[in-house]
Design an enzyme around this catalytic site. Sequence first.
Site, PDB file in Angstrom:
ATOM      1  N   GLU A 139     -46.507  28.661 -31.981  1.00 40.15           N
ATOM      2  CA  GLU A 139     -47.031  29.248 -33.212  1.00 40.15           C
ATOM      3  C   GLU A 139     -46.890  28.271 -34.373  1.00 40.15           C
ATOM      4  OE1 GLU A 139     -49.057  30.776 -34.900  1.00 40.15           O
ATOM      5  OE2 GLU A 139     -48.524  32.892 -34.617  1.00 40.15           O
ATOM      6  N   HIS A 147     -47.883  37.309 -26.893  1.00 42.97           N
ATOM      7  CA  HIS A 147     -46.586  37.795 -26.421  1.00 42.97           C
ATOM      8  C   HIS A 147     -46.353  39.240 -26.843  1.00 42.97           C
ATOM      9  CE1 HIS A 147     -44.949  37.635 -30.503  1.00 42.97           C
ATOM     10  NE2 HIS A 147     -45.619  36.496 -30.627  1.00 42.97           N
TER      11      HIS A 147
END
Length: 438
Positions: free
Chosen positions: A318, A242
């Site tokens: 994550e 990202h």
Amino acid sequence: MPRRFLVEADGGSRGNPGPAGYGAVVRDAETGETLAEAAEYIGTATNNVAEYKGLIAGLRAAHALDPEAEVQVRMDSKLVVEQMTGRWKIKHPGMRPLAAEARVVFPPGRVSYEWIPRERNKHADRLANEAMDAGKRGEQWRPKPPPGGSLAGGEDLAGAATGATPAGAAGGGAEPSADDALEAPTATAAPPATPATATPPTVTPTAAPSERTGTTTPTAAPRGWAAPADLGAPATLVLLRHGETALTPEKRFSGSGGSDPHLSPVGRRQAELVAAALAARGTIQAVVSSPLTRCVETAQAVAARLGLDVRIEEGLRETDFGAWEGLTFGEVRERYPDDLQAWLTSSKAAPTGGGESFATVARRVAVARDKLVARYAGRTVLLVTHVTPIKTLVRLALGAPPEALFRMEISAASVSALAYYADGNASLRLLNDTAHLR
């Protein structure tokens, strides 16, 4: 008159969060005939996440049968039904991307929702338990063929095999239904390690458990120039980290247990640049994202440029860094020196306060990888995810030890790529490419 379908969906988690799966069935609204089934083990997740995943799978299965159909969804999850009708607000950020994903399968007005008691949702509940049972065995769920005959083939829908099966097919043991009283957070608990004797997934290459990680690695197979020439096109996973958030330049721990920040202005610019670069290549055929906001925003920028939808994969989130969330490395070293040292020297050590170990993340990521490789066999798919999942996928593909995670650099908005072949081999094709940002 458009066709009318009934979609019954359910999901469950053995631990909430814990090992989770979903089930969905599509019926003809007039005859009650079962037209399609979908089920999938999704790794560690909450009841609510599993229920939403079941809803999405059921809607996609119905859409594959007839995209012009009208659909009535029946679920025993009061939470999902009330949120999808708009009567309840979606307060938990982990639920919003899933609800958004469900809403775009059919045009507005084509889908209605009805709450039903659990005893009227036994078919979907059984499928969800079958999927969880299969995941516990290290397998993918497969529909049971009707007695005395073979199962009619169906398109791979939402990562699960589908097809016409009898409504009374035998299922797994009953598990508690989803807890509709609250919106539970997304997954934090670790899934159980795969037993050394577990049967490998039937939809993935033959694999053996790794003693070091508890995940699966390919068994011996011809490599390089000796590899067979008739393997066909690989499944290519293009891995995009990202764009930046406010925490990125400060190098703060930012996992799935923290504040879930948005992209910063720099991050939004990075997302636009990588979107333009990927559009110019013209190879991406699907976009899959971690459920965290920074990934979804990056994925949406790319998908908009490519004219594709964004699918959410929970396993790509994550690491949960526990009490370290929002802290710098130096701050963690000062406050939790012993825990940090253990974390740096053992893949089984978790961050302070109940975070995830690297071994836990590796198991979760490996499950997601296997689903995606099976789903996108022969295709190129963009995975928008985070540092640890990308490093983990690279490490597992190379057969490298856990300490290799500390020897890779994965920059914000960087692109890496892995190819997975039908014989079980993987090839690292690109790592940490940031040329599009310069």
